[in-house]
Write a protein that holds these residues in place. Structure first.
Motif, mmCIF file in Angstrom:
data_model
loop_
_atom_site.group_PDB
_atom_site.id
_atom_site.type_symbol
_atom_site.label_atom_id
_atom_site.label_comp_id
_atom_site.label_asym_id
_atom_site.label_seq_id
_atom_site.Cartn_x
_atom_site.Cartn_y
_atom_site.Cartn_z
ATOM 1 N N THR A 84 -4.124 -9.295 -6.943
ATOM 2 C CA THR A 84 -3.659 -9.868 -8.209
ATOM 3 C C THR A 84 -2.676 -8.929 -8.897
ATOM 4 O O THR A 84 -1.636 -9.359 -9.420
ATOM 5 C CB THR A 84 -4.861 -10.158 -9.135
ATOM 6 N N THR A 85 -2.964 -7.644 -8.888
ATOM 7 C CA THR A 85 -2.066 -6.658 -9.504
ATOM 8 C C THR A 85 -0.704 -6.656 -8.801
ATOM 9 O O THR A 85 0.344 -6.619 -9.459
ATOM 10 C CB THR A 85 -2.703 -5.255 -9.436
ATOM 11 N N GLU A 86 -0.717 -6.700 -7.484
ATOM 12 C CA GLU A 86 0.544 -6.716 -6.747
ATOM 13 C C GLU A 86 1.349 -7.976 -7.054
ATOM 14 O O GLU A 86 2.581 -7.922 -7.226
ATOM 15 C CB GLU A 86 0.293 -6.622 -5.240
ATOM 16 N N LEU A 87 0.664 -9.121 -7.145
ATOM 17 C CA LEU A 87 1.369 -10.370 -7.473
ATOM 18 C C LEU A 87 1.969 -10.314 -8.866
ATOM 19 O O LEU A 87 3.113 -10.762 -9.087
ATOM 20 C CB LEU A 87 0.429 -11.564 -7.356
ATOM 21 N N ILE A 88 1.259 -9.760 -9.818
ATOM 22 C CA ILE A 88 1.768 -9.636 -11.187
ATOM 23 C C ILE A 88 3.002 -8.727 -11.199
ATOM 24 O O ILE A 88 4.005 -9.007 -11.869
ATOM 25 C CB ILE A 88 0.677 -9.121 -12.149
ATOM 26 N N TYR A 126 -16.478 -4.963 -2.590
ATOM 27 C CA TYR A 126 -15.238 -4.765 -1.838
ATOM 28 C C TYR A 126 -14.295 -5.949 -2.026
ATOM 29 O O TYR A 126 -13.092 -5.766 -2.261
ATOM 30 C CB TYR A 126 -15.558 -4.571 -0.351
ATOM 31 N N ASN A 127 -14.835 -7.156 -1.937
ATOM 32 C CA ASN A 127 -13.995 -8.345 -2.103
ATOM 33 C C ASN A 127 -13.402 -8.436 -3.503
ATOM 34 O O ASN A 127 -12.241 -8.836 -3.669
ATOM 35 C CB ASN A 127 -14.792 -9.613 -1.775
ATOM 36 N N ARG A 128 -14.179 -8.064 -4.506
ATOM 37 C CA ARG A 128 -13.658 -8.072 -5.880
ATOM 38 C C ARG A 128 -12.532 -7.052 -6.046
ATOM 39 O O ARG A 128 -11.507 -7.336 -6.688
ATOM 40 C CB ARG A 128 -14.774 -7.796 -6.877
ATOM 41 N N ALA A 129 -12.724 -5.858 -5.492
ATOM 42 C CA ALA A 129 -11.686 -4.820 -5.601
ATOM 43 C C ALA A 129 -10.427 -5.244 -4.857
ATOM 44 O O ALA A 129 -9.297 -5.052 -5.346
ATOM 45 C CB ALA A 129 -12.209 -3.501 -5.046
ATOM 46 N N ARG A 130 -10.581 -5.835 -3.684
ATOM 47 C CA ARG A 130 -9.430 -6.311 -2.908
ATOM 48 C C ARG A 130 -8.691 -7.402 -3.660
ATOM 49 O O ARG A 130 -7.447 -7.399 -3.749
ATOM 50 C CB ARG A 130 -9.915 -6.833 -1.553
#
Length: 97
Positions: A82-86, A73-77
């Motif tokens: 990270t995707t949103e920041l990019i 769960y933590n990895r997916a979050r």
């Protein structure tokens, strides 16, 4: 065949049933009943031990599963963040051009 009290023979005692064979038969029945009860109690104790071991293993496995799922769960979050920041950085740099 001697008794346990001071070396007196078994013949010196008076038995409520008049025959020693009846007393011995009663003692044999009591011995058999006691052995069956002891065996039954051993089985019950073994069953409880098995149940305790099974529950301990289940608790351990559940803890490991919770740890594994928490990590996933933590990895997916983190990947989502990270995707949103990019995307935000890419949008900001597109506006600068």
């Amino acid at each position: 065949f001697g008794g346990g009290g001071g070396g007196e023979p078994l013949l010196a005692y008076e038995f409520e049933p008049d025959t020693k064979s009846e007393v011995l038969t009663d003692l044999q029945e009591y011995l058999l009943t006691s052995q069956i009860f002891h065996s039954w109690m051993d089985g019950a104790a073994a069953e409880q031990g098995s149940r305790m071991t099974a529950m301990e293993n289940a608790s351990k496995n559940a803890g490991e599963l919770i740890g594994s799922l928490t990590l996933k769960y933590n990895r997916a979050r983190q990947a989502r963040i990270t995707t949103e920041l990019i995307e935000i950085i890419s949008g900001a740099s597109a506006l600068e051009d």
